[in-house]
Design an enzyme around this catalytic site. Structure first.
Site, PDB file in Angstrom:
ATOM      1  N   ARG A  23       6.293 -26.073  -2.383  1.00  0.00           N
ATOM      2  CA  ARG A  23       7.106 -26.934  -2.677  1.00  0.00           C
ATOM      3  C   ARG A  23       8.838 -26.484  -2.533  1.00  0.00           C
ATOM      4  NH1 ARG A  23       4.666 -29.231  -7.864  1.00  0.00           N
ATOM      5  NH2 ARG A  23       4.877 -26.917  -8.161  1.00  0.00           N
ATOM      6  N   GLN A  46      30.788 -29.951 -23.063  1.00  0.00           N
ATOM      7  CA  GLN A  46      31.246 -30.950 -22.010  1.00  0.00           C
ATOM      8  C   GLN A  46      30.981 -30.048 -20.705  1.00  0.00           C
ATOM      9  OE1 GLN A  46      35.615 -32.008 -22.657  1.00  0.00           O
ATOM     10  NE2 GLN A  46      36.099 -31.370 -20.711  1.00  0.00           N
ATOM     11  N   ASN A  48      32.065 -30.202 -16.488  1.00  0.00           N
ATOM     12  CA  ASN A  48      33.008 -30.876 -15.554  1.00  0.00           C
ATOM     13  C   ASN A  48      32.735 -30.319 -14.106  1.00  0.00           C
ATOM     14  OD1 ASN A  48      34.901 -31.388 -17.452  1.00  0.00           O
ATOM     15  ND2 ASN A  48      35.689 -29.084 -17.714  1.00  0.00           N
ATOM     16  N   ARG A  59      42.375 -22.097  -7.667  1.00  0.00           N
ATOM     17  CA  ARG A  59      42.496 -22.847  -9.067  1.00  0.00           C
ATOM     18  C   ARG A  59      42.892 -21.870 -10.103  1.00  0.00           C
ATOM     19  NH1 ARG A  59      41.527 -28.735  -8.902  1.00  0.00           N
ATOM     20  NH2 ARG A  59      40.525 -29.338  -6.913  1.00  0.00           N
ATOM     21  N   HIS A  62      43.182 -20.303 -15.663  1.00  0.00           N
ATOM     22  CA  HIS A  62      43.694 -21.044 -16.790  1.00  0.00           C
ATOM     23  C   HIS A  62      42.766 -20.587 -17.990  1.00  0.00           C
ATOM     24  CE1 HIS A  62      43.256 -24.123 -13.432  1.00  0.00           C
ATOM     25  NE2 HIS A  62      44.681 -23.673 -13.439  1.00  0.00           N
ATOM     26  N   LYS A  72      33.078 -20.556 -21.038  1.00  0.00           N
ATOM     27  CA  LYS A  72      32.711 -21.422 -19.897  1.00  0.00           C
ATOM     28  C   LYS A  72      31.310 -20.830 -19.332  1.00  0.00           C
ATOM     29  CE  LYS A  72      37.174 -22.469 -18.652  1.00  0.00           C
ATOM     30  NZ  LYS A  72      38.314 -22.029 -17.586  1.00  0.00           N
ATOM     31  N   HIS A 119      40.556 -17.835 -16.539  1.00  0.00           N
ATOM     32  CA  HIS A 119      39.719 -17.953 -15.242  1.00  0.00           C
ATOM     33  C   HIS A 119      40.259 -18.862 -14.253  1.00  0.00           C
ATOM     34  CE1 HIS A 119      36.530 -20.720 -13.647  1.00  0.00           C
ATOM     35  NE2 HIS A 119      35.837 -19.525 -13.404  1.00  0.00           N
ATOM     36  N   TYR A 132      31.176 -26.688 -14.071  1.00  0.00           N
ATOM     37  CA  TYR A 132      31.394 -25.835 -15.555  1.00  0.00           C
ATOM     38  C   TYR A 132      30.754 -26.564 -16.693  1.00  0.00           C
ATOM     39  CZ  TYR A 132      36.035 -25.040 -13.401  1.00  0.00           C
ATOM     40  OH  TYR A 132      37.051 -24.469 -12.313  1.00  0.00           O
ATOM     41  N   ASP A 169      49.970 -24.539 -10.834  1.00  0.00           N
ATOM     42  CA  ASP A 169      49.273 -23.249 -11.058  1.00  0.00           C
ATOM     43  C   ASP A 169      50.403 -22.179 -10.359  1.00  0.00           C
ATOM     44  OD1 ASP A 169      46.942 -24.174 -12.101  1.00  0.00           O
ATOM     45  OD2 ASP A 169      45.659 -23.719 -10.275  1.00  0.00           O
TER      46      ASP A 169
END
Length: 175
Positions: A23, A46, A48, A59, A62, A72, A119, A132, A169
């Protein structure tokens, strides 16, 4: 799951272990106990999603500062990214070093990023989606970043031309 430590202490590439049959396959992508047993922060509060329409979207880089530093767990669920982290922990033996890994929807790899790391990523395909899981809620007053091309780090990005980068950024300070 297989936990493979990167050259940056505390960060891991995590590979799922397939249980396959006619499968398809089944695999575990998260286990609080296994994360805790490997000394990783298992408190995920959380999730994201970052959708990126075009190849060459960059991106980052951060992070959040104390008291809301965040770990993360990052996975590419569609397309492909080059995921990059920088150790910005002053007491760390790998301070100011970076590491990059390709995460794709097909390789199912994840990157665990501990607190104290910046990151970012660049998309390697159109229509790329990144998922994330975060250990801390977003706190705008603690959100920070450093430039993706900061000469302090000498990051070797895979793509270098026609990058799509937000004004925010592009205007982060140098480290």
């Amino acid at each position: 799951m297989k936990f493979i430590e990167t050259p940056l202490k505390g960060s891991y590439i995590i590979e799922i272990e397939h249980i396959s049959d006619h499968r398809g396959f089944f695999a575990r992508s998260w286990c609080e106990k296994e994360f805790r047993d490997h000394g990783l922060n298992p408190n995920l509060v959380q999730c994201n999603i970052s959708f990126n329409a075009k190849k060459g979207t960059l991106r980052g880089m951060h992070y959040q500062i104390k008291p809301h530093e965040e770990a993360k767990l990052v996975r590419c669920t569609n397309g492909a990214i080059y995921d990059v982290i920088i150790d910005i922990r002053p007491q760390s033996s790998t301070f100011k070093q970076w590491f990059g890994v390709e995460l794709t929807a097909k390789n199912y790899k994840m990157l665990y990023i501990p607190e104290g790391f910046a990151h970012g990523f660049e998309t390697l395909e159109d229509d790329t989606e990144v998922f994330y899981q975060m250990s801390e809620f977003y706190h705008s007053e603690c959100a920070r970043g450093v430039r993706w091309n900061d000469p302090s780090f000498h990051i070797e990005w895979l793509l270098t031309e026609n990058l799509i980068i937000s004004e925010k950024d592009q205007n982060y300070p140098y480290f």
